[in-house]
Design a protein around this motif. Structure first.
Motif, PDB file in Angstrom:
ATOM      1  N   TYR A 123      92.671 -53.746  26.589  1.00  0.00           N
ATOM      2  CA  TYR A 123      93.984 -53.121  26.764  1.00  0.00           C
ATOM      3  C   TYR A 123      94.588 -52.710  25.415  1.00  0.00           C
ATOM      4  O   TYR A 123      95.328 -51.716  25.333  1.00  0.00           O
ATOM      5  CB  TYR A 123      94.934 -54.042  27.543  1.00  0.00           C
ATOM      6  CG  TYR A 123      95.559 -55.160  26.758  1.00  0.00           C
ATOM      7  CD1 TYR A 123      96.765 -54.991  26.069  1.00  0.00           C
ATOM      8  CD2 TYR A 123      94.968 -56.426  26.712  1.00  0.00           C
ATOM      9  CE1 TYR A 123      97.351 -56.028  25.357  1.00  0.00           C
ATOM     10  CE2 TYR A 123      95.540 -57.463  26.006  1.00  0.00           C
ATOM     11  CZ  TYR A 123      96.728 -57.258  25.327  1.00  0.00           C
ATOM     12  OH  TYR A 123      97.303 -58.294  24.616  1.00  0.00           O
ATOM     13  N   VAL A 124      94.259 -53.454  24.365  1.00  0.00           N
ATOM     14  CA  VAL A 124      94.715 -53.078  23.026  1.00  0.00           C
ATOM     15  C   VAL A 124      93.967 -51.834  22.554  1.00  0.00           C
ATOM     16  O   VAL A 124      94.568 -50.885  22.034  1.00  0.00           O
ATOM     17  CB  VAL A 124      94.523 -54.238  22.038  1.00  0.00           C
ATOM     18  CG1 VAL A 124      94.833 -53.797  20.610  1.00  0.00           C
ATOM     19  CG2 VAL A 124      95.396 -55.427  22.430  1.00  0.00           C
ATOM     20  N   LEU A 125      92.656 -51.817  22.751  1.00  0.00           N
ATOM     21  CA  LEU A 125      91.857 -50.670  22.326  1.00  0.00           C
ATOM     22  C   LEU A 125      92.254 -49.402  23.082  1.00  0.00           C
ATOM     23  O   LEU A 125      92.259 -48.305  22.519  1.00  0.00           O
ATOM     24  CB  LEU A 125      90.375 -50.969  22.534  1.00  0.00           C
ATOM     25  CG  LEU A 125      89.816 -52.145  21.720  1.00  0.00           C
ATOM     26  CD1 LEU A 125      88.414 -52.491  22.181  1.00  0.00           C
ATOM     27  CD2 LEU A 125      89.830 -51.837  20.228  1.00  0.00           C
ATOM     28  N   ASP A 126      92.597 -49.545  24.353  1.00  0.00           N
ATOM     29  CA  ASP A 126      93.050 -48.388  25.133  1.00  0.00           C
ATOM     30  C   ASP A 126      94.314 -47.781  24.540  1.00  0.00           C
ATOM     31  O   ASP A 126      94.540 -46.569  24.630  1.00  0.00           O
ATOM     32  CB  ASP A 126      93.303 -48.792  26.593  1.00  0.00           C
ATOM     33  CG  ASP A 126      92.026 -49.117  27.349  1.00  0.00           C
ATOM     34  OD1 ASP A 126      90.943 -48.689  26.898  1.00  0.00           O
ATOM     35  OD2 ASP A 126      92.113 -49.803  28.387  1.00  0.00           O
ATOM     36  N   ALA A 127      95.125 -48.621  23.925  1.00  0.00           N
ATOM     37  CA  ALA A 127      96.407 -48.156  23.387  1.00  0.00           C
ATOM     38  C   ALA A 127      96.290 -47.612  21.959  1.00  0.00           C
ATOM     39  O   ALA A 127      96.937 -46.621  21.614  1.00  0.00           O
ATOM     40  CB  ALA A 127      97.432 -49.290  23.426  1.00  0.00           C
ATOM     41  N   ILE A 128      95.461 -48.255  21.126  1.00  0.00           N
ATOM     42  CA  ILE A 128      95.447 -47.888  19.706  1.00  0.00           C
ATOM     43  C   ILE A 128      94.250 -47.046  19.308  1.00  0.00           C
ATOM     44  O   ILE A 128      94.242 -46.434  18.239  1.00  0.00           O
ATOM     45  CB  ILE A 128      95.510 -49.139  18.805  1.00  0.00           C
ATOM     46  CG1 ILE A 128      94.208 -49.954  18.879  1.00  0.00           C
ATOM     47  CG2 ILE A 128      96.725 -49.995  19.156  1.00  0.00           C
ATOM     48  CD1 ILE A 128      94.129 -51.070  17.851  1.00  0.00           C
ATOM     49  N   GLY A 129      93.188 -47.022  20.123  1.00  0.00           N
ATOM     50  CA  GLY A 129      91.984 -46.297  19.780  1.00  0.00           C
ATOM     51  C   GLY A 129      90.797 -47.242  19.633  1.00  0.00           C
ATOM     52  O   GLY A 129      90.959 -48.419  19.313  1.00  0.00           O
ATOM     53  N   ARG A 130      89.629 -46.696  19.884  1.00  0.00           N
ATOM     54  CA  ARG A 130      88.399 -47.485  19.864  1.00  0.00           C
ATOM     55  C   ARG A 130      87.568 -47.186  18.615  1.00  0.00           C
ATOM     56  O   ARG A 130      87.769 -46.165  17.968  1.00  0.00           O
ATOM     57  CB  ARG A 130      87.583 -47.203  21.136  1.00  0.00           C
ATOM     58  CG  ARG A 130      88.271 -47.734  22.381  1.00  0.00           C
ATOM     59  CD  ARG A 130      87.535 -47.428  23.662  1.00  0.00           C
ATOM     60  NE  ARG A 130      88.216 -48.140  24.740  1.00  0.00           N
ATOM     61  CZ  ARG A 130      87.914 -49.367  25.123  1.00  0.00           C
ATOM     62  NH1 ARG A 130      86.935 -50.021  24.527  1.00  0.00           N
ATOM     63  NH2 ARG A 130      88.597 -49.951  26.097  1.00  0.00           N
ATOM     64  N   PRO A 131      86.608 -48.075  18.298  1.00  0.00           N
ATOM     65  CA  PRO A 131      85.737 -47.813  17.140  1.00  0.00           C
ATOM     66  C   PRO A 131      85.025 -46.474  17.297  1.00  0.00           C
ATOM     67  O   PRO A 131      84.712 -46.046  18.420  1.00  0.00           O
ATOM     68  CB  PRO A 131      84.742 -48.980  17.171  1.00  0.00           C
ATOM     69  CG  PRO A 131      85.418 -50.054  17.954  1.00  0.00           C
ATOM     70  CD  PRO A 131      86.277 -49.352  18.962  1.00  0.00           C
TER      71      PRO A 131
ATOM     72  N   LEU B 198      91.428 -49.570  11.868  1.00  0.00           N
ATOM     73  CA  LEU B 198      92.609 -48.982  11.232  1.00  0.00           C
ATOM     74  C   LEU B 198      92.506 -47.453  11.096  1.00  0.00           C
ATOM     75  O   LEU B 198      93.485 -46.747  11.399  1.00  0.00           O
ATOM     76  CB  LEU B 198      92.841 -49.643   9.867  1.00  0.00           C
ATOM     77  CG  LEU B 198      94.138 -49.264   9.141  1.00  0.00           C
ATOM     78  CD1 LEU B 198      95.369 -49.607   9.975  1.00  0.00           C
ATOM     79  CD2 LEU B 198      94.202 -49.967   7.784  1.00  0.00           C
ATOM     80  N   PRO B 199      91.350 -46.910  10.685  1.00  0.00           N
ATOM     81  CA  PRO B 199      91.274 -45.446  10.559  1.00  0.00           C
ATOM     82  C   PRO B 199      91.376 -44.709  11.899  1.00  0.00           C
ATOM     83  O   PRO B 199      91.626 -43.502  11.919  1.00  0.00           O
ATOM     84  CB  PRO B 199      89.887 -45.220   9.929  1.00  0.00           C
ATOM     85  CG  PRO B 199      89.530 -46.510   9.296  1.00  0.00           C
ATOM     86  CD  PRO B 199      90.132 -47.553  10.170  1.00  0.00           C
ATOM     87  N   GLN B 200      91.169 -45.428  13.019  1.00  0.00           N
ATOM     88  CA  GLN B 200      91.219 -44.793  14.336  1.00  0.00           C
ATOM     89  C   GLN B 200      92.633 -44.792  14.919  1.00  0.00           C
ATOM     90  O   GLN B 200      92.855 -44.243  16.009  1.00  0.00           O
ATOM     91  CB  GLN B 200      90.286 -45.535  15.313  1.00  0.00           C
ATOM     92  CG  GLN B 200      88.927 -45.883  14.765  1.00  0.00           C
ATOM     93  CD  GLN B 200      88.103 -44.680  14.383  1.00  0.00           C
ATOM     94  OE1 GLN B 200      88.142 -43.664  15.063  1.00  0.00           O
ATOM     95  NE2 GLN B 200      87.367 -44.774  13.286  1.00  0.00           N
ATOM     96  N   THR B 201      93.576 -45.435  14.221  1.00  0.00           N
ATOM     97  CA  THR B 201      94.911 -45.635  14.781  1.00  0.00           C
ATOM     98  C   THR B 201      95.966 -44.913  13.949  1.00  0.00           C
ATOM     99  O   THR B 201      95.698 -44.401  12.864  1.00  0.00           O
ATOM    100  CB  THR B 201      95.267 -47.130  14.810  1.00  0.00           C
ATOM    101  OG1 THR B 201      95.633 -47.552  13.492  1.00  0.00           O
ATOM    102  CG2 THR B 201      94.109 -47.978  15.305  1.00  0.00           C
TER     103      THR B 201
END
Length: 301
Positions: free
Chosen positions: A289-297, A250-253
């Protein structure tokens, strides 16, 4: 390449374990392993009651990573898993999901041929080599290699395989890393308490990640990134894994809590690792594909 022989073992993750080798961050090394029975089962005539049950789930190590400090992350890239040419399975009254209905012990030797495990004349199981026990010294005390937890341990997670990367929280100076309990194949749940147990050799690269911390292990493969959580029940483990993933990402998005909850309900995967150890292990996986869109840890950047 440095090789740690399988006679350098321990049975509990503990900051007091003897150091088998000191390595620097970024080093690649090979780690030889016994099977989970410490190679005591040599034929189907072996009596399980005759085994030394104090010699179960040995892990090779402990390996001291010089740069690792409490609060860091140990990144373990699993470069290669090599298996022996024969594995073993067993059932025992009282063990596993079906233990209450099993009346007699049985040992089954399983040969490895052409990238398959020969279960019987009619059935060959495709291999999915993976590591059952892998971790670091815990925050407090000693934890038996048979028990999983925030430090790793007996997570029995089939995603911990060749080509994957495991991220472990570091609790003690040097991390005191070890691994063992390889499986030639294992299904989610490991319902009999036994995958196809096998000796082998694992090549890993150990790297210390500074400036970020995690509460439980994470694993990355070609599908996505999952958090691995062990609790007294599967329900607790699965729900905790979801919440930890939410709190991590959440903090990365730029998403709200409502939005990320909906996203994970649509695209995240709650999965079971094992349901037979002293603590149960579940995982929550978010696809790439979700991490690519919203941000990674943060530890992945």
């Amino acid at each position: 390449m440095l090789t740690i022989p399988k006679d350098q073992i321990f049975y509990a993750f503990n900051k007091e374990n003897s150091i088998s080798q000191r390595v620097k961050s970024g080093m690649t090394l090979a780690i030889e392993t016994c099977d989970c029975f410490q190679d005591q089962i040599t034929s189907e005539d072996t009596e399980l009651k005759a085994l030394d049950w104090d010699q179960i789930n040995p892990a090779t190590g402990a390996i001291y990573v010089e740069e690792a400090k409490p609060g860091d992350i140990l990144k373990v890239k699993i470069e290669k898993i090599e298996l022996a040419d024969q594995g073993v399975m067993m059932v025992e009254p009282g063990l596993g999901v079906m233990g209450h209905r099993i009346e007699e012990s049985e040992v089954k030797m399983i040969s490895i041929e052409e990238n398959h495990a020969v279960f019987n004349e009619k059935l060959k199981i495709p291999l999915n080599p993976m590591i059952g026990v892998i971790g670091v010294a815990p925050e407090e005390g000693a934890v038996s290699n048979g028990t999983p937890g925030p430090h790793g341990g007996n997570m029995d997670t089939k995603l911990i395989a060749e080509g994957s990367t495991l991220y472990l929280p570091v609790f003690q100076e040097g991390a005191l890393f070890g691994l063992g309990d390889l499986h030639a194949a294992m299904g989610d749940g490991e319902i009999s308490v036994s995958g196809i147990e096998i000796a082998g050799k694992v090549t890993v690269t150990l790297e210390v990640v500074k400036g970020s911390s995690i509460p439980y292990p994470f694993v990355e493969n070609n599908e996505g990134i999952a958090v691995l959580v062990s609790k007294e029940t599967v329900d607790e483990a699965a729900k905790s894994a979801v919440e930890i993933m939410v709190d991590t990402l959440l903090p990365q998005t730029d998403l709200s809590l409502n939005e990320i909850t909906m996203l994970f309900s649509a695209a995240g995967q709650s999965q079971i690792s094992q349901i037979v150890d002293p603590l149960m292990t579940a995982r929550f996986l978010v696809p790439h594909y979700v991490l690519d869109a919203i941000g990674r840890p943060s530890f992945h950047k």
